[in-house]
Design an enzyme around this catalytic site. Structure first.
Site, PDB file in Angstrom:
ATOM      1  N   GLY A   1       0.784  -1.249  -0.108  1.00 54.04           N
ATOM      2  CA  GLY A   1       0.113   0.089  -0.068  1.00 54.04           C
ATOM      3  C   GLY A   1       0.839   1.389  -0.078  1.00 54.04           C
ATOM      4  O   GLY A   1       1.984   1.096  -0.588  1.00 54.04           O
TER       5      GLY A   1
ATOM      6  N   ILE B   1       2.157   3.107   2.568  1.00 52.37           N
ATOM      7  CA  ILE B   1       3.423   2.945   3.194  1.00 52.37           C
ATOM      8  C   ILE B   1       4.485   1.968   2.930  1.00 52.37           C
ATOM      9  O   ILE B   1       5.806   2.434   2.618  1.00 52.37           O
ATOM     10  CB  ILE B   1       3.089   2.778   4.627  1.00 52.37           C
TER      11      ILE B   1
ATOM     12  N   SER C   1       3.146  -3.189   6.878  1.00 56.87           N
ATOM     13  CA  SER C   1       2.366  -1.764   6.588  1.00 56.87           C
ATOM     14  C   SER C   1       0.926  -2.314   5.807  1.00 56.87           C
ATOM     15  O   SER C   1       0.815  -2.269   4.664  1.00 56.87           O
ATOM     16  CB  SER C   1       3.156  -1.122   5.798  1.00 56.87           C
TER      17      SER C   1
ATOM     18  N   HIS D   1       4.921  28.005 -20.253  1.00 58.39           N
ATOM     19  CA  HIS D   1       5.750  27.041 -20.984  1.00 58.39           C
ATOM     20  C   HIS D   1       7.051  27.298 -20.517  1.00 58.39           C
ATOM     21  O   HIS D   1       7.496  28.473 -20.492  1.00 58.39           O
ATOM     22  CB  HIS D   1       5.591  27.077 -22.271  1.00 58.39           C
TER      23      HIS D   1
HETATM   24  P1  FAD Z   1      -3.186  11.925  14.187  1.00 59.44           P
HETATM   25  O1  FAD Z   1      -2.228  12.515  13.378  1.00 59.44           O
HETATM   26  O2  FAD Z   1      -2.920  10.271  14.480  1.00 59.44           O
HETATM   27  O3  FAD Z   1      -3.071  12.699  15.751  1.00 59.44           O
HETATM   28  C1  FAD Z   1      -3.462  12.214  16.691  1.00 59.44           C
HETATM   29  C2  FAD Z   1      -3.145  12.709  18.092  1.00 59.44           C
HETATM   30  O4  FAD Z   1      -3.952  12.333  19.049  1.00 59.44           O
HETATM   31  C3  FAD Z   1      -1.737  12.223  18.407  1.00 59.44           C
HETATM   32  O5  FAD Z   1      -0.852  13.145  18.484  1.00 59.44           O
HETATM   33  C4  FAD Z   1      -1.947  11.160  19.612  1.00 59.44           C
HETATM   34  O6  FAD Z   1      -0.788  11.184  20.483  1.00 59.44           O
HETATM   35  C5  FAD Z   1      -3.210  12.321  20.268  1.00 59.44           C
HETATM   36  N1  FAD Z   1      -3.670  11.405  20.984  1.00 59.44           N
HETATM   37  C6  FAD Z   1      -4.385  10.048  20.847  1.00 59.44           C
HETATM   38  N2  FAD Z   1      -5.278   9.775  22.230  1.00 59.44           N
HETATM   39  C7  FAD Z   1      -5.228  10.973  22.947  1.00 59.44           C
HETATM   40  C8  FAD Z   1      -5.792  11.331  24.121  1.00 59.44           C
HETATM   41  N3  FAD Z   1      -6.540  10.315  24.731  1.00 59.44           N
HETATM   42  N4  FAD Z   1      -5.266  12.437  24.804  1.00 59.44           N
HETATM   43  C9  FAD Z   1      -4.533  13.105  24.145  1.00 59.44           C
HETATM   44  N5  FAD Z   1      -4.067  12.949  22.979  1.00 59.44           N
HETATM   45  C10 FAD Z   1      -4.327  11.945  22.415  1.00 59.44           C
HETATM   46  N6  FAD Z   1      -1.447  11.494   5.064  1.00 59.44           N
HETATM   47  C11 FAD Z   1      -1.388  12.405   3.897  1.00 59.44           C
HETATM   48  O7  FAD Z   1      -2.336  13.041   3.820  1.00 59.44           O
HETATM   49  N7  FAD Z   1      -0.262  12.497   3.148  1.00 59.44           N
HETATM   50  C12 FAD Z   1       0.958  11.855   3.548  1.00 59.44           C
HETATM   51  O8  FAD Z   1       1.817  12.024   2.800  1.00 59.44           O
HETATM   52  C13 FAD Z   1       0.730  10.910   4.648  1.00 59.44           C
HETATM   53  N8  FAD Z   1       1.849  10.182   4.632  1.00 59.44           N
HETATM   54  C14 FAD Z   1       1.937   9.432   5.785  1.00 59.44           C
HETATM   55  C15 FAD Z   1       3.095   8.259   6.110  1.00 59.44           C
HETATM   56  C16 FAD Z   1       3.006   7.485   7.187  1.00 59.44           C
HETATM   57  C17 FAD Z   1       4.039   6.574   7.289  1.00 59.44           C
HETATM   58  C18 FAD Z   1       1.964   7.278   7.938  1.00 59.44           C
HETATM   59  C19 FAD Z   1       1.679   6.332   9.119  1.00 59.44           C
HETATM   60  C20 FAD Z   1       0.770   8.052   7.539  1.00 59.44           C
HETATM   61  C21 FAD Z   1       0.642   9.187   6.787  1.00 59.44           C
HETATM   62  N9  FAD Z   1      -0.180   9.849   6.287  1.00 59.44           N
HETATM   63  C22 FAD Z   1      -0.379  10.664   5.299  1.00 59.44           C
HETATM   64  C23 FAD Z   1      -1.755   9.762   7.105  1.00 59.44           C
HETATM   65  C24 FAD Z   1      -1.789  10.779   8.212  1.00 59.44           C
HETATM   66  O9  FAD Z   1      -0.572  10.902   9.009  1.00 59.44           O
HETATM   67  C25 FAD Z   1      -3.028  10.798   8.781  1.00 59.44           C
HETATM   68  O10 FAD Z   1      -4.047  10.647   8.226  1.00 59.44           O
HETATM   69  C26 FAD Z   1      -3.223  11.904  10.139  1.00 59.44           C
HETATM   70  O11 FAD Z   1      -2.039  11.979  10.809  1.00 59.44           O
HETATM   71  C27 FAD Z   1      -4.437  11.842  10.915  1.00 59.44           C
HETATM   72  O12 FAD Z   1      -4.592  12.970  11.483  1.00 59.44           O
HETATM   73  P2  FAD Z   1      -5.429  12.929  12.864  1.00 59.44           P
HETATM   74  O13 FAD Z   1      -5.384  14.271  13.482  1.00 59.44           O
HETATM   75  O14 FAD Z   1      -6.814  12.377  12.649  1.00 59.44           O
HETATM   76  O15 FAD Z   1      -4.736  11.868  13.666  1.00 59.44           O
HETATM   77  P1  NAI Z   2      -2.812   0.869   2.901  1.00 56.28           P
HETATM   78  O1  NAI Z   2      -4.269   0.398   3.244  1.00 56.28           O
HETATM   79  O2  NAI Z   2      -2.334   1.773   1.808  1.00 56.28           O
HETATM   80  O3  NAI Z   2      -2.097  -0.734   2.450  1.00 56.28           O
HETATM   81  C1  NAI Z   2      -1.971  -1.595   2.945  1.00 56.28           C
HETATM   82  C2  NAI Z   2      -1.892  -2.800   1.980  1.00 56.28           C
HETATM   83  O4  NAI Z   2      -1.606  -4.046   2.679  1.00 56.28           O
HETATM   84  C3  NAI Z   2      -3.121  -3.218   1.008  1.00 56.28           C
HETATM   85  O5  NAI Z   2      -2.386  -3.265  -0.332  1.00 56.28           O
HETATM   86  C4  NAI Z   2      -3.531  -4.503   1.240  1.00 56.28           C
HETATM   87  O6  NAI Z   2      -3.875  -5.223   0.520  1.00 56.28           O
HETATM   88  C5  NAI Z   2      -2.213  -5.129   2.176  1.00 56.28           C
HETATM   89  N1  NAI Z   2      -2.437  -6.307   3.121  1.00 56.28           N
HETATM   90  C6  NAI Z   2      -3.515  -6.289   3.969  1.00 56.28           C
HETATM   91  N2  NAI Z   2      -3.237  -7.382   4.840  1.00 56.28           N
HETATM   92  C7  NAI Z   2      -2.242  -8.157   4.369  1.00 56.28           C
HETATM   93  C8  NAI Z   2      -1.667  -9.395   4.652  1.00 56.28           C
HETATM   94  N3  NAI Z   2      -2.176 -10.056   5.693  1.00 56.28           N
HETATM   95  N4  NAI Z   2      -0.737  -9.738   3.808  1.00 56.28           N
HETATM   96  C9  NAI Z   2      -0.194  -8.978   2.802  1.00 56.28           C
HETATM   97  N5  NAI Z   2      -0.619  -7.780   2.672  1.00 56.28           N
HETATM   98  C10 NAI Z   2      -1.670  -7.466   3.177  1.00 56.28           C
HETATM   99  O7  NAI Z   2      -2.312   0.869   4.322  1.00 56.28           O
HETATM  100  P2  NAI Z   2      -0.810   1.304   4.880  1.00 56.28           P
HETATM  101  O8  NAI Z   2       0.204   1.323   3.646  1.00 56.28           O
HETATM  102  O9  NAI Z   2      -0.472   0.642   6.087  1.00 56.28           O
HETATM  103  O10 NAI Z   2      -1.023   2.903   5.075  1.00 56.28           O
HETATM  104  C11 NAI Z   2      -1.828   3.279   6.098  1.00 56.28           C
HETATM  105  C12 NAI Z   2      -2.612   4.460   5.648  1.00 56.28           C
HETATM  106  O11 NAI Z   2      -2.023   5.578   6.007  1.00 56.28           O
HETATM  107  C13 NAI Z   2      -3.304   4.559   4.527  1.00 56.28           C
HETATM  108  O12 NAI Z   2      -4.461   4.222   4.524  1.00 56.28           O
HETATM  109  C14 NAI Z   2      -2.890   6.017   3.993  1.00 56.28           C
HETATM  110  O13 NAI Z   2      -4.363   6.665   4.168  1.00 56.28           O
HETATM  111  C15 NAI Z   2      -2.025   6.776   4.992  1.00 56.28           C
HETATM  112  N6  NAI Z   2      -0.865   6.977   4.161  1.00 56.28           N
HETATM  113  C16 NAI Z   2      -0.851   8.079   3.198  1.00 56.28           C
HETATM  114  C17 NAI Z   2       0.327   8.353   2.859  1.00 56.28           C
HETATM  115  C18 NAI Z   2      -0.145   9.291   1.593  1.00 56.28           C
HETATM  116  O14 NAI Z   2      -1.022   9.997   1.717  1.00 56.28           O
HETATM  117  N7  NAI Z   2       1.061   9.572   0.891  1.00 56.28           N
HETATM  118  C19 NAI Z   2       1.507   7.640   2.993  1.00 56.28           C
HETATM  119  C20 NAI Z   2       1.322   6.752   4.089  1.00 56.28           C
HETATM  120  C21 NAI Z   2       0.349   6.451   4.625  1.00 56.28           C
END
Ligand code: FAD
Ligand code: NAI
Length: 476
Positions: free
Chosen positions: A193, A195, A280, A455
């Site tokens: 996916g 990640i 992931s 362009h």
């Molecule tokens: P979060 O960002 O998860 O924030 C929640 C916060 O609440 C945390 O700081 C946590 O500590 C706090 N919290 C939880 N429970 C409590 C509590 N009881 N009291 C006080 N604090 C609490 N999305 C994109 O759009 N573009 C990207 O490029 C992208 N890259 C990603 C890469 C990775 C590796 C991952 C894992 C995710 C990525 N995402 C990306 C997804 C994005 O990070 C999330 O969709 C986004 O952070 C969600 O925001 P949120 O505010 O809902 O929650």
């Molecule tokens: P994802 O949903 O993007 O991908 C997970 C993948 O794992 C899927 O392709 C699924 O088919 C596969 N999978 C599930 N179970 C499996 C198993 N048992 N064995 C093998 N494959 C399996 O989730 P991911 O990559 O963990 O990211 C989580 C979320 O974070 C995403 O939903 C995305 O919204 C957010 N994210 C967004 C980014 C961005 O916007 N550029 C970057 C990274 C994360």
């Protein structure tokens, strides 16, 4: 004695901190509570996005892309750099600095907007007779806040494989995968996916042999099929091995290696032995410790906080936004919901258009889209016209030396309204904004085609793809 607020936001990720700022802009007395700290106990607001998500992953993608360019592409430009050496500590340290700048930026924004920030864990402690909510904060000190409105933005956490906990040393979630101390010789990734592809790309560029194992039968089935095929071809050329349609067996680890048995799509038994394994396979909502039972807050069957289209929960004046509620787990979706909820609380009519939320994957080539895929529209039996334009025919892409991919515009056959735009190629993440704007205004392919694009820019590929909808591309 408890301090009284109009709005208390639990969680300072992109959903929570943006909701807090918008509510404060609208004249509300706002508190925001966040539990994220460093090892020394210093607050690190910004949530998953800032600390272990969007920001650090993009920092590593940038650094590793520079390394890749220096190793393999500078020579094409006549730049001879000799043997390129990687200093991983500096590379990871730079990423940490970028994260810290963002943490500090959010604290500054809270001050600027007069949002009171509490570092600690927030939980429901009860409801008063006047309908307000009691929120207990457990941090360096304990406090109780009273809130007329509560916005829950507690985000999500990585999903583990059953029986295989993350140890962040060998079995890595996104957290450990962003701070591997030495480039592994062999890196396994479960899940192709977002990640898996982004972080798999980072470590491949830095020198690891990366094997990605994906359960779904098709590569990147969420994307337009033509885009997924183009990206798969490019990743294979780079040496990122992706195997689809696998069934993962029982994973075991010793002090040195992780052994991953799996069955291939053809039914063959295989074993891959790796130094580190990134798991992931998606993320799950995070509600632990919120004490939802104290007030009777409802979750849905998948553990998300149950909300309606306006982010209202089953409780009056309790709202939830971002990853902890239904919908795509994206930072910009969380932010849009945060703004809309703050505006609703202030009596305005906040709105989120779920049909125009862009998706971006920051690999090389980048992948970005908005709206529906060609397959989805055909399945709906929509009468459509499709226009594509390859970056190979774009002057700027040729000058950059990055001509992989294309732009594809899909429009309604009769009205010409743009129904989906799909980009795979350089700067797709930036190019998609134009398509989002056009779709937000219910614009037509003709609108994109008639707009003057500078362009030479990559954006001309968007214009040409729109022209191609009407079979009148000028440069292809
Ligand atoms: P979060 O960002 O998860 O924030 C929640 C916060 O609440 C945390 O700081 C946590 O500590 C706090 N919290 C939880 N429970 C409590 C509590 N009881 N009291 C006080 N604090 C609490 N999305 C994109 O759009 N573009 C990207 O490029 C992208 N890259 C990603 C890469 C990775 C590796 C991952 C894992 C995710 C990525 N995402 C990306 C997804 C994005 O990070 C999330 O969709 C986004 O952070 C969600 O925001 P949120 O505010 O809902 O929650
Ligand atoms: P994802 O949903 O993007 O991908 C997970 C993948 O794992 C899927 O392709 C699924 O088919 C596969 N999978 C599930 N179970 C499996 C198993 N048992 N064995 C093998 N494959 C399996 O989730 P991911 O990559 O963990 O990211 C989580 C979320 O974070 C995403 O939903 C995305 O919204 C957010 N994210 C967004 C980014 C961005 O916007 N550029 C970057 C990274 C994360």
């Amino acid at each position: 004695m408890s301090t009284q607020f109009d709005v208390v936001v639990i969680g300072a990720g992109p959903g929570g901190y943006i909701a807090a700022i918008r509510a404060a802009q609208l004249g509300k007395k706002v508190a925001c509570i966040d539990a994220w700290t460093d090892d020394a106990g210093n607050a690190k607001p910004g949530g998953t996005c800032t600390n272990v998500g969007c920001i650090p992953s993009k920092a590593l993608l940038q650094s590793s892309e520079h390394f890749e360019q220096a190793n393999h592409h500078f020579a094409e430009h006549g730049i001879e750099v000799g043997k390129v050496k990687l200093n991983l500590d500096t590379l990871i340290g730079r990423k940490d600095t970028v994260v810290k700048q963002n943490n500090e930026g959010i604290l500054y924004l809270f001050k600027k907007n007069k949002v009171t920030f509490f570092s600690g864990k927030g939980e429901f402690a009860g409801k008063a007779a006047d309908g307000s909510y009691s929120i207990k904060v457990t941090g360096k000190k304990e406090e109780t806040l009273t809130a007329a409105h509560v916005i829950i933005a507690t985000g999500s956490q990585p999903r583990a494989l059953p029986g295989l906990d993350f140890d962040e040393s060998q079995i890595l979630s996104n957290d450990g995968a962003l701070r591997i101390p030495a480039v592994p010789k062999k890196l396994g990734v479960i899940g192709a996916g977002v990640i898996g592809l982004e972080l798999g790309s980072v470590w491949r560029r830095l020198g690891a042999e990366v094997v990605v194992l994906e359960a779904a039968p098709d590569f990147l089935a969420v994307a337009d099929t033509q885009v997924a095929k183009e990206a798969q071809k490019a990743f294979a050329k780079q040496g990122l091995k992706v195997e689809v349609g696998v069934k993962i067996g029982e994973i075991s680890k010793t002090a040195k290696v992780v052994t991953v048995p799996y069955t291939t799509a053809k039914g063959e038994e295989q074993v891959v032995v790796v130094d580190k394994l990134i798991v992931s396979i998606g993320r799950v909502p995070y509600t632990a410790g919120l004490n939802t039972e104290a007030v009777g807050l409802q979750l849905d069957e998948r553990g998300f906080i149950a909300v309606d289209g306006d982010c209202k929960t089953n409780l009056p004046n309790v709202w939830a936004v971002g990853d902890v509620v239904r919908g795509p787990m994206l930072a910009h979706k969380a932010e849009e919901e945060g703004v809309a909820v703050a505006e609703r609380i202030a009596g305005q009519h906040g709105h989120v258009n779920f049909d125009t939320i862009p998706s971006v994957i920051y690999t090389s080539p980048e992948i970005a889209w908005v709206g529906k895929t060609e397959q989805a529209l055909k399945a709906e039996k929509r009468d459509i016209k499709v226009g594509s334009f390859p970056f190979l025919a774009n002057g700027r892409a040729r000058a950059l030396g990055d001509t992989t991919g294309f732009v594809k515009v899909i429009a309604d056959a009769k009205t010409d309204e743009v129904l989906g735009v799909h980009v795979v190629g350089p700067m797709a993440s930036e190019l998609i904004a134009e398509a989002v704007t056009i779709m937000e205004f219910k614009g037509a392919a003709e609108d994109i085609a008639r707009i003057c694009h500078a362009h030479p820019t990559l954006s001309e590929a968007m214009k040409e793809a729109a022209l191609a909808v009407d079979k009148r591309a000028l440069n292809f």
